[in-house]
Write an enzyme that holds these catalytic residues in place. Sequence first.
Site, mmCIF file in Angstrom:
data_model
loop_
_atom_site.group_PDB
_atom_site.id
_atom_site.type_symbol
_atom_site.label_atom_id
_atom_site.label_comp_id
_atom_site.label_asym_id
_atom_site.label_seq_id
_atom_site.Cartn_x
_atom_site.Cartn_y
_atom_site.Cartn_z
ATOM 1 N N CYS A 162 0.785 -1.201 0.066
ATOM 2 C CA CYS A 162 -0.025 -0.075 0.002
ATOM 3 C C CYS A 162 1.032 1.321 -0.059
ATOM 4 O O CYS A 162 1.823 1.351 0.785
ATOM 5 C CB CYS A 162 -0.965 -0.151 1.276
ATOM 6 S SG CYS A 162 -1.742 1.539 1.405
ATOM 7 N N HIS A 163 0.742 2.033 -1.022
ATOM 8 C CA HIS A 163 1.634 3.177 -1.151
ATOM 9 C C HIS A 163 1.394 4.416 -0.059
ATOM 10 O O HIS A 163 2.120 5.255 0.174
ATOM 11 C CB HIS A 163 0.982 3.979 -2.610
ATOM 12 C CG HIS A 163 2.383 4.823 -3.016
ATOM 13 N ND1 HIS A 163 3.420 5.233 -2.163
ATOM 14 C CD2 HIS A 163 2.805 5.112 -4.493
ATOM 15 C CE1 HIS A 163 4.196 6.116 -3.158
ATOM 16 N NE2 HIS A 163 3.793 5.608 -4.274
ATOM 17 N N SER A 164 0.096 4.439 0.655
ATOM 18 C CA SER A 164 -0.086 5.249 1.674
ATOM 19 C C SER A 164 0.786 5.030 2.940
ATOM 20 O O SER A 164 1.036 5.984 3.734
ATOM 21 C CB SER A 164 -1.349 5.058 2.336
ATOM 22 O OG SER A 164 -2.607 5.378 1.100
ATOM 23 N N ASN A 252 6.112 7.955 3.069
ATOM 24 C CA ASN A 252 6.369 8.935 1.911
ATOM 25 C C ASN A 252 7.015 10.456 2.369
ATOM 26 O O ASN A 252 6.456 10.877 3.486
ATOM 27 C CB ASN A 252 4.842 9.019 1.237
ATOM 28 C CG ASN A 252 4.483 7.929 0.545
ATOM 29 O OD1 ASN A 252 4.824 7.509 -0.405
ATOM 30 N ND2 ASN A 252 3.407 7.413 1.446
#
Length: 392
Positions: A162-164, A252
């Site tokens: 999951c990029h979150s 991120n």
Amino acid sequence: MVTFTACRSKPELVVPARATPREIKLLSDIDNQPYLRLYATIIEFLRRRVPGSPDQRAAGSIIKAALAEALVSYYPVAGRLREVAGGNQLVVDCTAEGVVLVEAYADVRLEELGKPLVPPYPCVDELICEVGDLGAVVWKPLLYLQMTEFKCGGLSLALTMCHSIVDAFGKVELLKCIIDIVRGQALPSVLPSWERHLLVSSSKAAPESGDHNPAAFAEPTVDNDSEPPTQTSMIPLEGMRDPPLPPGFYGNALISTIAEATAGELGGRPLADAVDLVHEAKFRVTDEYVRSVLDLLARGERYVDVGLNTTFFVSDITRCGDDSMDLGWAERVGGSSMAGDIYTRLSSLYMSCKNSKGEECVLVPMVLPEPVMERFASLIAAVTKVPRRSLL
């Protein structure tokens, strides 16, 4: 190009090897951006040094045990995302429910996937776990790992996350952690660090800053000089600089800025002018700018438009993946970040690779309609003197 169908095992949940904290982890304001609510993949290809050693069953057990051990350090990854603040924000509930592991077999040899082994990989979807809706991330496993054994004894490891909660560099750090454990290290070379509060608005926490790897992307526009000036967003994703984020940070850390030009200006000027626009925009990213961006995000405001239906990403990920990703009994022979997912089709990801002579080089992939690609390849071949067939 070779085609094949992988024979997959039933998905299995792998939980941390030992008890881990049961707590709620907050995401940063950057993590919480809606466009990051999706899954993205990295894939690595490895060749056994001694064919058949260890055998497929033993190799699967080794990878599974290393994954469970890695989840002790990366325990938030074994949890689940849930929504708060009316669905506008995500948090990680560290439930230790586990991640998904799939073992597979493909009746082809690594050599049949291409020489050199670079994207696009044939039948890459056969090497990646099926996660369902790529945009649905709440109450789902945050990591899916597929280990595929090839007829020659080589294997691939495809990590979909999951990029979150993690960017491309973070995924590589987690995969390196698994590989370190496979090689027999008691602890990974770099211990993970959560520290998302460092990228939270000053209205929530004391403002601090850090350093992360840059990337860039551009928003396409219609080249029509009769139209009013349009904004072409060439947005360097630039991290904060002083002080740096701690080693092992895997969230991120991307701050964007905008360069403006009409489509006519971009089309009628040298490429170097467009590069200068990007450089100038990057230099505008000061600590004060970063703090203002975090404040905007905290209020739920969008400071750049990164809709996937209007944005083409250009990202330098040449530092993602290297020959240190070595299992001991298997050596890395290729791989790339974000393979087979939606970013693959909406981006150009600059990757490190080796050509057919074993020389280090940078791969610049591009997805275009077939007639346009034929024309583009012909133009590049004329300039570089490289045979057109080797460009497609």
